[in-house]
Write an enzyme that holds these catalytic residues in place. Structure first.
Site, PDB file in Angstrom:
ATOM      1  N   SER A 156       0.867  -1.183   0.000  1.00 32.50           N
ATOM      2  CA  SER A 156       0.000   0.000   0.000  1.00 32.50           C
ATOM      3  C   SER A 156       0.897   1.224   0.000  1.00 32.50           C
ATOM      4  O   SER A 156       2.084   1.125   0.342  1.00 32.50           O
ATOM      5  CB  SER A 156      -0.850  -0.031   1.270  1.00 32.50           C
ATOM      6  N   TYR A 169      -2.952  -1.011  10.024  1.00 31.59           N
ATOM      7  CA  TYR A 169      -2.880  -1.294   8.588  1.00 31.59           C
ATOM      8  C   TYR A 169      -1.535  -0.849   8.028  1.00 31.59           C
ATOM      9  O   TYR A 169      -0.851  -1.607   7.337  1.00 31.59           O
ATOM     10  CB  TYR A 169      -4.036  -0.580   7.874  1.00 31.59           C
TER      11      TYR A 169
HETATM   12  P1  NDP Z   1     -11.440  -5.985  -0.453  1.00 26.65           P
HETATM   13  O1  NDP Z   1     -11.866  -5.670   0.931  1.00 26.65           O
HETATM   14  O2  NDP Z   1     -12.321  -5.579  -1.584  1.00 26.65           O
HETATM   15  O3  NDP Z   1     -11.112  -7.543  -0.602  1.00 26.65           O
HETATM   16  C1  NDP Z   1     -10.303  -8.176   0.356  1.00 26.65           C
HETATM   17  C2  NDP Z   1     -10.409  -9.675   0.201  1.00 26.65           C
HETATM   18  O4  NDP Z   1      -9.700 -10.301   1.272  1.00 26.65           O
HETATM   19  C3  NDP Z   1     -11.850 -10.156   0.293  1.00 26.65           C
HETATM   20  O5  NDP Z   1     -12.082 -11.132  -0.689  1.00 26.65           O
HETATM   21  C4  NDP Z   1     -11.936 -10.729   1.693  1.00 26.65           C
HETATM   22  O6  NDP Z   1     -12.859 -11.782   1.824  1.00 26.65           O
HETATM   23  C5  NDP Z   1     -10.522 -11.249   1.904  1.00 26.65           C
HETATM   24  N1  NDP Z   1     -10.256 -11.348   3.334  1.00 26.65           N
HETATM   25  C6  NDP Z   1     -10.291 -10.348   4.247  1.00 26.65           C
HETATM   26  N2  NDP Z   1     -10.068 -10.823   5.464  1.00 26.65           N
HETATM   27  C7  NDP Z   1      -9.897 -12.164   5.345  1.00 26.65           C
HETATM   28  C8  NDP Z   1      -9.667 -13.205   6.281  1.00 26.65           C
HETATM   29  N3  NDP Z   1      -9.603 -12.965   7.584  1.00 26.65           N
HETATM   30  N4  NDP Z   1      -9.540 -14.462   5.825  1.00 26.65           N
HETATM   31  C9  NDP Z   1      -9.646 -14.713   4.518  1.00 26.65           C
HETATM   32  N5  NDP Z   1      -9.884 -13.769   3.582  1.00 26.65           N
HETATM   33  C10 NDP Z   1     -10.008 -12.501   3.995  1.00 26.65           C
HETATM   34  O7  NDP Z   1      -9.993  -5.314  -0.611  1.00 26.65           O
HETATM   35  P2  NDP Z   1      -9.203  -4.807  -1.907  1.00 26.65           P
HETATM   36  O8  NDP Z   1      -9.505  -5.669  -3.054  1.00 26.65           O
HETATM   37  O9  NDP Z   1      -9.392  -3.350  -1.990  1.00 26.65           O
HETATM   38  O10 NDP Z   1      -7.698  -5.035  -1.417  1.00 26.65           O
HETATM   39  C11 NDP Z   1      -6.867  -6.117  -1.821  1.00 26.65           C
HETATM   40  C12 NDP Z   1      -5.471  -5.872  -1.278  1.00 26.65           C
HETATM   41  O11 NDP Z   1      -4.947  -4.657  -1.828  1.00 26.65           O
HETATM   42  C13 NDP Z   1      -5.436  -5.717   0.230  1.00 26.65           C
HETATM   43  O12 NDP Z   1      -4.278  -6.354   0.745  1.00 26.65           O
HETATM   44  C14 NDP Z   1      -5.347  -4.204   0.421  1.00 26.65           C
HETATM   45  O13 NDP Z   1      -4.724  -3.881   1.626  1.00 26.65           O
HETATM   46  C15 NDP Z   1      -4.533  -3.789  -0.784  1.00 26.65           C
HETATM   47  N6  NDP Z   1      -4.733  -2.387  -1.181  1.00 26.65           N
HETATM   48  C16 NDP Z   1      -5.929  -1.958  -1.713  1.00 26.65           C
HETATM   49  C17 NDP Z   1      -6.088  -0.636  -2.117  1.00 26.65           C
HETATM   50  C18 NDP Z   1      -7.370  -0.120  -2.716  1.00 26.65           C
HETATM   51  O14 NDP Z   1      -7.452   1.074  -3.048  1.00 26.65           O
HETATM   52  N7  NDP Z   1      -8.370  -0.915  -2.924  1.00 26.65           N
HETATM   53  C19 NDP Z   1      -4.989   0.344  -1.986  1.00 26.65           C
HETATM   54  C20 NDP Z   1      -3.782  -0.204  -1.392  1.00 26.65           C
HETATM   55  C21 NDP Z   1      -3.677  -1.516  -1.026  1.00 26.65           C
HETATM   56  P3  NDP Z   1     -14.452 -11.458   1.934  1.00 26.65           P
HETATM   57  O15 NDP Z   1     -14.848 -10.969   0.581  1.00 26.65           O
HETATM   58  O16 NDP Z   1     -15.042 -12.766   2.252  1.00 26.65           O
HETATM   59  O17 NDP Z   1     -14.596 -10.431   2.999  1.00 26.65           O
END
Ligand code: NDP
Length: 249
Positions: A156, A169
């Site tokens: 990030s 985070y």
């Molecule tokens: P989302 O919240 O849209 O998706 C996250 C995914 O991770 C979901 O499918 C969720 O499952 C899964 N997840 C969360 N917690 C758990 C857990 N305890 N066990 C198993 N699975 C889990 O996030 P993004 O797509 O936005 O983010 C993806 C990555 O990119 C992350 O690491 C985030 O930190 C990083 N990021 C995103 C940015 C953005 O602007 N979007 C910017 C910078 C970094 P479920 O759907 O079941 O909840």
């Protein structure tokens, strides 16, 4: 320097590769699973919500891409036994692993450290930091069986430098960059490379939670940022190890 956002992958970039994507049920992970599958990979769809994984499984099958696999696991409470089962399942079904996209993550709270709830801290650290480390360690034997394996960690902007009120985070993302660098430097298996990717602001549920007042339509979609995700997973990035890239650069 190459612009990752303009990378043009070969259509068969990931042909015959076995790639595990964590958090594949939604957001960026979902887009990456589809994109990797459409470039020939057999994708292992990890997530904590089984029905989301089933939807994307059907979508991938419907597109005529290689048949995926589903691997549900709640990362905040995964036990050594859970990881053992995960490794056994992959070992039996595929015998090796060519890539991991450690994408699953949670935001936690946007609160200053002075008031940061410790239970939320623990959960963020478990999902964003401990789980990708443990999973990588457990899967090393299977990664070693690949000709070239790529392990990619989701970072990030606040994983490069701290920013106020990003709490656990930010700490977890800075630490995951360190985990990636250490695996890369220690280089215990020269066929495996480790890199980080910062997606940049992307239209997902997590982004909307972090910036509730923002109009999501102004942001790139997960599909828009896939070139960089393909680049790090495919052989065009064979020379990259211990790097951290910005998907939108
Ligand atoms: P989302 O919240 O849209 O998706 C996250 C995914 O991770 C979901 O499918 C969720 O499952 C899964 N997840 C969360 N917690 C758990 C857990 N305890 N066990 C198993 N699975 C889990 O996030 P993004 O797509 O936005 O983010 C993806 C990555 O990119 C992350 O690491 C985030 O930190 C990083 N990021 C995103 C940015 C953005 O602007 N979007 C910017 C910078 C970094 P479920 O759907 O079941 O909840």
């Amino acid at each position: 320097m190459m612009k990752y956002s303009e990378y043009q992958p070969r259509p068969d970039l990931l042909k015959d590769r076995i790639i595990l994507i964590t958090g594949a049920g939604d957001g960026i992970g979902r887009a990456a699973a589809l994109s990797y599958a459409l470039h020939g990979a057999t994708v292992v769809l990890h997530g904590r919500t089984l029905n989301k994984l089933e939807v994307i499984y059907d979508e991938i099958e419907g597109l005529g891409a290689p048949q995926p696999a589903i691997l549900p696991l709640q990362l905040s409470s995964a036990s050594p036994r859970d990881y053992e089962l995960l490794v056994d399942t992959l070992e039996r079904q595929f015998g090796r692993l060519d890539g991991i996209l450690h994408n699953a993550g949670i935001l936690g709270e946007r609160t200053e450290l002075e008031n940061y709830p410790v239970d939320v801290w623990d959960d963020v650290m478990a999902v964003n930091l401990r789980a990708p480390f443990v999973m990588t360690q457990e899967l090393m034997p299977l990664l070693k069986k690949s000709e070239h394996a790529s392990v990619v960690f989701a970072s990030s902007g606040v994983g490069r430098e701290t920013r106020e009120r990003w709490g656990a985070y930010s700490v977890s993302k800075i630490a995951i960059e360190a985990v990636s660098q250490l695996f890369a430097k220690e280089n215990t298996s020269p066929n495996i490379r480790f890199n980080c990717i910062n997606p940049g602001a992307t239209r997902t549920a997590m982004r909307a939670k972090a910036y509730p007042d923002e109009d999501p339509k102004t942001l790139p979609t997960p599909e828009n940022i896939m070139p960089a995700y393909l680049y790090l997973m495919g052989d065009d990035s064979l020379h990259m190890n211990g790097q951290s890239i910005d998907a939108q650069d």
